[in-house]
Design a protein around this motif. Structure first.
Motif, PDB file in Angstrom:
ATOM      1  N   ARG A 129     -10.243 -61.885  49.962  1.00 42.62           N
ATOM      2  CA  ARG A 129      -9.656 -61.587  51.264  1.00 42.62           C
ATOM      3  C   ARG A 129      -8.965 -60.224  51.224  1.00 42.62           C
ATOM      4  O   ARG A 129      -8.498 -59.780  50.181  1.00 42.62           O
ATOM      5  N   HIS A 145     -10.110 -56.490  47.065  1.00 40.03           N
ATOM      6  CA  HIS A 145      -9.446 -57.610  47.734  1.00 40.03           C
ATOM      7  C   HIS A 145      -7.967 -57.551  47.382  1.00 40.03           C
ATOM      8  O   HIS A 145      -7.562 -56.896  46.402  1.00 40.03           O
ATOM      9  N   ARG A 189      -8.036 -61.619  55.910  1.00 31.73           N
ATOM     10  CA  ARG A 189      -9.383 -61.877  56.389  1.00 31.73           C
ATOM     11  C   ARG A 189     -10.350 -62.036  55.232  1.00 31.73           C
ATOM     12  O   ARG A 189     -10.328 -61.261  54.287  1.00 31.73           O
ATOM     13  N   PRO A 190     -11.240 -63.026  55.279  1.00 35.98           N
ATOM     14  CA  PRO A 190     -12.232 -63.175  54.204  1.00 35.98           C
ATOM     15  C   PRO A 190     -13.212 -62.005  54.223  1.00 35.98           C
ATOM     16  O   PRO A 190     -13.712 -61.615  55.274  1.00 35.98           O
ATOM     17  N   THR A 191     -13.456 -61.439  53.049  1.00 39.49           N
ATOM     18  CA  THR A 191     -14.413 -60.340  52.936  1.00 39.49           C
ATOM     19  C   THR A 191     -15.581 -60.698  52.031  1.00 39.49           C
ATOM     20  O   THR A 191     -16.575 -59.973  52.001  1.00 39.49           O
ATOM     21  N   GLU A 236     -12.474 -67.805  59.828  1.00 37.80           N
ATOM     22  CA  GLU A 236     -12.926 -66.471  60.196  1.00 37.80           C
ATOM     23  C   GLU A 236     -13.259 -66.444  61.685  1.00 37.80           C
ATOM     24  O   GLU A 236     -13.978 -67.309  62.178  1.00 37.80           O
ATOM     25  N   LEU A 270     -13.164 -71.016  56.446  1.00 29.10           N
ATOM     26  CA  LEU A 270     -12.395 -69.818  56.086  1.00 29.10           C
ATOM     27  C   LEU A 270     -11.507 -69.330  57.219  1.00 29.10           C
ATOM     28  O   LEU A 270     -10.777 -68.356  57.057  1.00 29.10           O
ATOM     29  N   ASN A 279      -5.987 -60.602  47.611  1.00 25.75           N
ATOM     30  CA  ASN A 279      -5.523 -61.961  47.345  1.00 25.75           C
ATOM     31  C   ASN A 279      -5.740 -62.297  45.876  1.00 25.75           C
ATOM     32  O   ASN A 279      -6.316 -61.506  45.120  1.00 25.75           O
TER      33      ASN A 279
END
Length: 233
Positions: free
Chosen positions: A87, A58, A91-93, A209, A207, A60
């Motif tokens: 993220r 990530h 984008r949230p992962t 998304e 989120l 972030n």
């Protein structure tokens, strides 16, 4: 008589001062101990977060990027769930959620459960428990690698009826002399996956998304960050 009264007063004053000093010392010790315990718990929690989603997966600040998810009695009583968000490029992962297994052998077992955005387990770690040393404490990574058996799992892997310990026909090992502890953890992880499925729309909105699939393929690094290799139990 006068000397006796004087002696009694002196003893009373001495006992009073002793009680005040002792009480103050205990209070100071409790405050200092509580602060140290909180610091140690915070360090352990941070370490567990980065074990579940390493920094190379990530971009972030994972420790401070948190969101409030809907309350659900299934995983965290009736309190909102404060989850950490991983993220990449905004984008949230992945998410890491604090979860309580209330049915441990000696009480609550506190967990961190990490999921990618497809609902696959990235990792699970125990942050605190009171299970029996030498038996139930094998849920800790320093005692065994059992907790890694959840990595890569999802609601369909194993099948719903196999989310149990082997003694009960499930896919997960139990411990010699201790079945209740691993059973509690298995149940808690499954409930977390169910929570994610049932609240998927809310989580996506929180989120920010996109609901539709992305138009460009994932990079190899992103694939590695979202689809961990499963460690079979």
């Amino acid at each position: 008589m006068a000397e006796l009264a004087t002696s009694i007063r002196r003893n009373a004053i001495g006992l009073g001062l002793f009680a005040i000093i002792t009480g103050g010392t205990i209070a100071i010790t409790q405050v200092m101990t509580a602060e140290r315990i909180q610091e140690q718990a915070a360090r352990a929690e941070a370490q567990a977060l980065f074990e579940i989603i390493p920094e190379n997966r990530h971009d972030n600040h994972l420790l401070t990027d948190t969101v409030q998810l809907p309350a659900d009695n299934g995983i965290n009583a009736n309190d909102p769930v404060t989850a950490w968000v991983a993220r990449r490029n905004g984008r949230p992962t992945g998410l890491i959620m604090p979860v309580v297994a209330p049915d441990g052998y000696s009480g609550n077992i506190h967990l961190l459960v990490g999921l990618n955005m497809r609902g696959t387990v990235l990792g699970v770690r125990v942050t605190s428990h009171r299970e029996t040393p030498g038996l139930g404490d094998r849920i800790e990574t320093k005692k065994s690698d059992w907790i890694h058996s959840f990595t890569g799992r999802s609601l369909g892997d194993p099948a719903p009826e196999r989310w149990a310990v082997r003694k009960n026909g499930g896919a997960f090992d139990q411990f010699t002399g201790a079945t209740i502890t691993p059973k509690a953890v298995v149940n808690a992880v499954q409930k977390t996956l169910i929570y994610f499925r049932e609240h998927r729309s809310d989580i996506r909105d929180i989120l920010n998304e996109p609901a539709s699939p992305r138009s460009t393929p994932l990079t190899p690094e992103e694939i590695a960050g979202q689809t961990p290799e499963r460690e079979h139990s």
